[in-house]
Design a protein around this motif. Structure first.
Motif, short mmCIF file in Angstrom:
data_model
loop_
_atom_site.label_atom_id
_atom_site.label_comp_id
_atom_site.label_asym_id
_atom_site.label_seq_id
_atom_site.Cartn_x
_atom_site.Cartn_y
_atom_site.Cartn_z
N VAL A 194 -30.61 13.67 23.04
CA VAL A 194 -31.94 13.24 23.49
C VAL A 194 -32.70 14.44 24.05
CG1 VAL A 194 -33.18 11.80 25.11
CG2 VAL A 194 -31.17 10.90 23.93
N MET A 195 -31.98 15.29 24.77
CA MET A 195 -32.61 16.49 25.32
C MET A 195 -33.14 17.38 24.21
SD MET A 195 -32.98 17.71 28.46
CE MET A 195 -31.55 17.21 29.39
N ALA A 196 -32.38 17.53 23.14
CA ALA A 196 -32.80 18.37 22.02
C ALA A 196 -34.09 17.84 21.40
CB ALA A 196 -31.69 18.44 20.98
N VAL A 197 -34.17 16.51 21.26
CA VAL A 197 -35.38 15.91 20.69
C VAL A 197 -36.57 16.15 21.61
CG1 VAL A 197 -36.48 13.75 20.05
CG2 VAL A 197 -34.10 14.18 19.39
N ALA A 198 -36.35 15.96 22.92
CA ALA A 198 -37.44 16.13 23.89
C ALA A 198 -37.96 17.57 23.88
CB ALA A 198 -36.96 15.75 25.29
N ILE A 199 -37.04 18.52 23.82
CA ILE A 199 -37.45 19.93 23.80
C ILE A 199 -38.17 20.25 22.50
CG2 ILE A 199 -36.57 22.29 23.73
CD1 ILE A 199 -34.41 21.41 25.69
N GLY A 200 -37.69 19.67 21.41
CA GLY A 200 -38.36 19.89 20.13
C GLY A 200 -39.79 19.40 20.13
N VAL A 202 -41.75 19.55 22.50
CA VAL A 202 -42.56 20.51 23.25
C VAL A 202 -42.74 21.81 22.47
CG1 VAL A 202 -42.67 21.94 25.32
CG2 VAL A 202 -41.90 19.56 25.47
N ILE A 203 -41.64 22.33 21.93
CA ILE A 203 -41.72 23.69 21.39
C ILE A 203 -42.28 23.76 19.98
CG2 ILE A 203 -39.80 24.38 22.85
CD1 ILE A 203 -38.12 24.65 20.31
N VAL A 204 -42.17 22.70 19.20
CA VAL A 204 -42.76 22.75 17.85
C VAL A 204 -44.28 22.89 17.94
CG1 VAL A 204 -43.16 21.46 15.72
CG2 VAL A 204 -40.86 21.57 16.70
N PRO A 205 -44.97 22.07 18.74
CA PRO A 205 -46.42 22.30 18.90
C PRO A 205 -46.72 23.68 19.48
CG PRO A 205 -45.82 20.12 19.70
CD PRO A 205 -44.54 20.85 19.45
N SER A 206 -45.87 24.15 20.39
CA SER A 206 -46.08 25.47 20.97
C SER A 206 -46.03 26.56 19.89
CB SER A 206 -45.03 25.76 22.05
OG SER A 206 -45.09 27.10 22.46
N PHE A 207 -45.08 26.44 18.98
CA PHE A 207 -44.97 27.44 17.91
C PHE A 207 -46.19 27.37 17.00
CE2 PHE A 207 -43.32 28.83 13.71
CZ PHE A 207 -43.06 30.14 14.04
N VAL A 208 -46.66 26.18 16.70
CA VAL A 208 -47.85 26.03 15.86
C VAL A 208 -49.07 26.64 16.56
CG1 VAL A 208 -49.44 24.37 14.82
CG2 VAL A 208 -46.97 23.98 14.69
N ILE A 209 -49.21 26.36 17.86
CA ILE A 209 -50.31 26.94 18.62
C ILE A 209 -50.22 28.46 18.60
CG2 ILE A 209 -51.25 27.22 20.95
CD1 ILE A 209 -50.46 24.30 21.47
N TRP A 230 -42.32 28.08 23.18
CA TRP A 230 -41.31 27.95 22.13
C TRP A 230 -40.22 29.01 22.25
CZ3 TRP A 230 -40.30 31.76 18.51
CH2 TRP A 230 -41.26 32.76 18.36
N GLU A 231 -40.57 30.18 22.79
CA GLU A 231 -39.57 31.23 22.95
C GLU A 231 -38.55 30.83 24.01
OE1 GLU A 231 -41.01 35.31 22.93
OE2 GLU A 231 -43.02 34.56 22.55
N LEU A 232 -39.02 30.29 25.12
CA LEU A 232 -38.10 29.76 26.12
C LEU A 232 -37.33 28.58 25.55
CD1 LEU A 232 -40.96 30.28 28.40
CD2 LEU A 232 -38.78 30.76 29.45
N GLY A 233 -37.99 27.81 24.67
CA GLY A 233 -37.34 26.66 24.05
C GLY A 233 -36.18 27.04 23.16
N ILE A 234 -36.25 28.20 22.51
CA ILE A 234 -35.11 28.65 21.70
C ILE A 234 -33.89 28.82 22.59
CG2 ILE A 234 -34.20 30.64 20.44
CD1 ILE A 234 -36.90 30.94 19.10
N GLY A 235 -34.08 29.43 23.75
CA GLY A 235 -32.96 29.55 24.69
C GLY A 235 -32.47 28.20 25.17
N ALA A 236 -33.42 27.25 25.34
CA ALA A 236 -33.03 25.91 25.77
C ALA A 236 -32.15 25.23 24.73
CB ALA A 236 -34.28 25.08 26.03
N PHE A 237 -32.49 25.39 23.46
CA PHE A 237 -31.67 24.81 22.40
C PHE A 237 -30.25 25.39 22.41
CE2 PHE A 237 -35.48 23.26 19.92
CZ PHE A 237 -35.05 21.95 19.88
#
Length: 728
Positions: A194-200, A202-209, A230-237
């Protein structure tokens, strides 16, 4: 595009009592932090021949921080089912804020000692923004603010990345708390998926932006939080997958680790400042960093982790936050005092920053971080952090308030300046004197025009040097000038809107600087004036260069504005511009030439003339040239007792302006009328910084609005007949 002054490593987390990945100590991550801070130091020290892409160290730190913070929070959720936000923020406060407060106070002192008073207000505001961790947004706004072109390199510019992290620290725990609450309400839900989905989400729109903004507005995209999450999100994943990574076969982990580490280093060697950043290119160092972290779970004795766990590397990694805080203010101060440092001096200053970094680490960070009294009280830790933040804010405000302000009446001073200018012209007409007198003056009795002698009272002229950049026409407050990103034509109207005499004012800030005088003339003469201007974009048919690349929005704007002018069919078009070169080949940045700009101006003016619309060219004013100073007002601020230091040759000022190009184009286009205000801006062979009691120049070669207002009558003497002849 990447600017050296914009880059700094983000090292705010993970260097406390050891970096913890899956719950155990990870010395290899400390070593990875050492690599990242090393790249940033080399880059900032101007050793660009070795690491032209050393700015990737920032992105490495972002991934590490995302990994560490997410791992910490998710383990707490798994252990207790909840996240103690109080404890989390208390730990961040006592870990980060004391050292920050100390550095900001020292930075304020160094700024006061090493830069001109004209920069104190701006840099003091930056220090306040750094203390509150919003300076990345301040810098983003300045990056597209044409009126901030003279602002030097901020001594706290490196805080932009820490600001991004702190904003991440505020949002991320709240997201994880929400996920934990949702999982507890659903007995079959598993936390990490669930955490992975939640982070995704957030970070997918961030990467598009990041992709969109980097392409359309790179100066802003570099600094702002949405393009970096999204860069911080890669570490989160990577943190979410922590239970899986020990299952990776050792040989595979060995390959991943070495591949990732080499990729990080190679990216710093191969990438350059010309790469649009962050954008898709930032995937290179961020994904490589993730591979190194994953491999460190199980790569074995000969993996990259074993090299990164080398004790000296671990020591540097532990010091990296403090080292990061100190190195940039010292480099900026050294540059302010001694000029461009170059690689050798830059390395020496960077090396010297280890001393205050180590002292603050041992005397400030560690004692407070490991204090038993603070550890037992979240409230006390938060109070401590808040007080150190307040110290940083106060340091910035003191620098702002230290800027001297004028006590004179601007309207009276402008009137006195205009009267003095009239007197000067009368003297010149009578042959009784020139413009190079040397008398002193005061606030009540304007000195002779062009006075450049000693000043008994620094408040006798207006605006004061520290206030010069604010002396701009109201058009800026009215948003009458289009920015550098958009090609849409912004229209502002003034004068008699019902008048049959319509004058279109078009061009860049060099025509807009005359707005106050033109508006007053329009009201007196009953003209309807339509203003169409764009930042750093002249009225021509060529391709300029801006921010290191083709200024495509300027070319598109010129097409749009020409179409509108032809549709309006005004009685006259009034234009001026600053830029002197255009591209001979619109796709090749190396083909800039003055001839290309002359041809571009001629083509655009010809299109207006072919439509039987009279064109009036207001020649660009002389451009100051002083080797030691970036701007006249800065020179004045530093030489109040010897304004001769702030003079320059009228001929050289003319040749470095765009006036020669405008005159050359006028000779090629039939019917162009020239308006030349040079003799009123630079009355003698030597241009002076103060005429009457008015400071003449603000940013680069722009005139202060205060001085422009004194020239209303002189401008009208040339402009009114030009418009009248156009209508005859």
């Amino acid at each position: 595009m990447v600017s050296k002054s914009a880059v700094a490593g983000s090292v705010g987390e993970g260097a406390s009592s050891g970096v913890r990945g899956g719950g155990g100590f990870r010395p290899d991550i400390e070593g990875l932090r050492a690599v990242a801070i090393g790249l940033v130091l080399l880059y900032h020290a101007e050793v660009v021949e070795l690491v032209p892409g050393g700015f990737v160290g920032v992105d490495v730190f972002f991934v590490i921080s995302g990994f560490l913070i997410t791992g910490l929070l998710i383990r707490e959720l798994e252990r207790s089912g909840r996240v103690s936000l109080g404890r989390f923020y208390a730990r961040r406060a006592k870990r980060l804020l004391p050292a920050t407060g100390v550095v900001l106070v020292v930075t304020a002192v160094l700024t006061w000692l090493s830069v001109s008073v004209v920069q104190w207000r701006v840099f003091g505001g930056d220090i306040v923004g750094a203390a509150l961790y919003v300076v990345n947004w301040v810098l983003a706004g300045r990056s597209v603010d044409y009126l901030a072109e003279d602002v030097g390199v901020s001594p706290v510019q490196h805080f932009w990345s820490l600001a991004v992290e702190e904003q991440f620290y505020i949002v991320w725990p709240l997201l994880l708390v929400l996920v934990g609450w949702w999982v507890r309400r659903r007995t079959h839900a598993r936390l990490r998926p669930v955490m992975a989905v939640a982070i995704g989400v957030v970070i997918v729109p961030s990467f598009v932006i990041s992709l969109v903004w980097t392409a359309s507005n790179p100066a802003v995209a570099f600094f702002v939080t949405p393009t970096r999450l999204w860069e911080l999100g890669i570490g989160a994943f990577v943190a979410i997958g922590a239970p899986l990574w020990p299952r990776v076969p050792a040989r595979v982990a060995w390959v991943l680790g070495w591949f990732g580490l080499v990729a990080v280093v190679v990216s710093a060697v191969v990438l350059t400042e010309q790469v649009a950043w962050p954008g898709y290119a930032a995937l290179w160092p961020t994904v490589a960093t993730a591979l190194v972290i994953v491999a460190g779970f199980t790569s074995g004795r000969w993996g990259a982790a074993s090299l990164l766990a080398w004790k000296p590397a671990v020591w540097v990694g532990g010091l990296s936050y403090s080292l990061y805080l100190w190195h940039w203010p010292l480099l900026v101060t050294a540059t302010n005092l001694w000029g461009e440092l170059g690689g050798k001096k830059g390395l020496l200053v960077a090396a010297a920053s280890f001393v205050p970094a180590y002292l603050s680490y041992r005397l400030v960070e560690n004692p407070l971080r490991f204090s038993k009294g603070l550890s037992g009280s979240n409230r006390l830790s938060l109070s401590l952090g808040g007080n150190f933040t307040l110290v940083g804010v106060v340091a910035g405000l003191v620098l702002v308030l230290a800027v001297p302000t004028s006590t004179t009446n601007p309207e009276q001073d402008q009137a006195a300046g205009a009267q003095a200018l009239d007197g000067q012209e009368a003297q010149r007409d009578a042959g009784e004197g020139g413009a190079d007198g040397g008398a002193d003056g005061d606030a009540t009795e304007a000195p002779p025009p062009g006075s450049v002698g000693s000043l008994a009272d620094v408040e006798w002229f207006t605006p004061q040097p520290a206030e010069a950049t604010a002396s701009v026409p109201s058009a800026y407050d009215d948003d009458c000038q289009q920015n550098q990103e958009s090609a849409e034509v912004v229209v502002c109207e003034y004068g008699d809107l019902e008048s049959e005499t319509v004058v279109v004012v078009v061009g860049d800030s060099k025509i807009l600087q005359w707005q106050s005088a033109i508006e007053a003339i329009a009201e007196d003469e009953g003209w309807h004036v339509i203003s169409m201007t764009k930042s750093a974009c002249g009225f021509h048919a060529g391709m300029q260069v801006a921010n290191g690349g083709p200024y495509t929005s300027c070319a598109e704007w010129n097409e749009n504005v020409l179409a509108q002018i032809l549709e309006i069919d005004p009685d006259a078009v009034l234009t001026s511009q600053r830029v002197t070169t255009a591209l001979e080949d619109a796709t090749n940045d190396e083909t800039r030439s003055t001839q290309a700009m002359e041809d571009a101006i001629t083509e655009q003016w010809s299109a207006v003339a072919d439509a039987d619309i009279p064109l009036i060219a207001l020649l660009d004013n002389p451009s100051p040239g002083m080797q030691e100073y970036d701007a006249v007002y800065e020179c004045v601020a530093e030489n109040m007792d010897s304004l001769e230091e702030c003079t320059f040759s009228r001929q050289e000022g003319y040749e470095s302006s765009s006036a020669p190009l405008q005159q050359a184009a006028a000779e090629r286009v039939s019917g162009v009328h020239i308006v030349d205000m040079t003799e009123h801006i630079c009355p003698g062979e030597t241009c002076v910084p103060v005429i009457g009691n008015i400071l003449v120049y603000r940013q680069t070669s722009h005139l202060t609005d205060a001085y422009v207002r004194t020239l209303q009558r002189q401008l009208a003497e040339q402009l009114v007949p030009a418009v009248a002849s156009a209508n005859s």
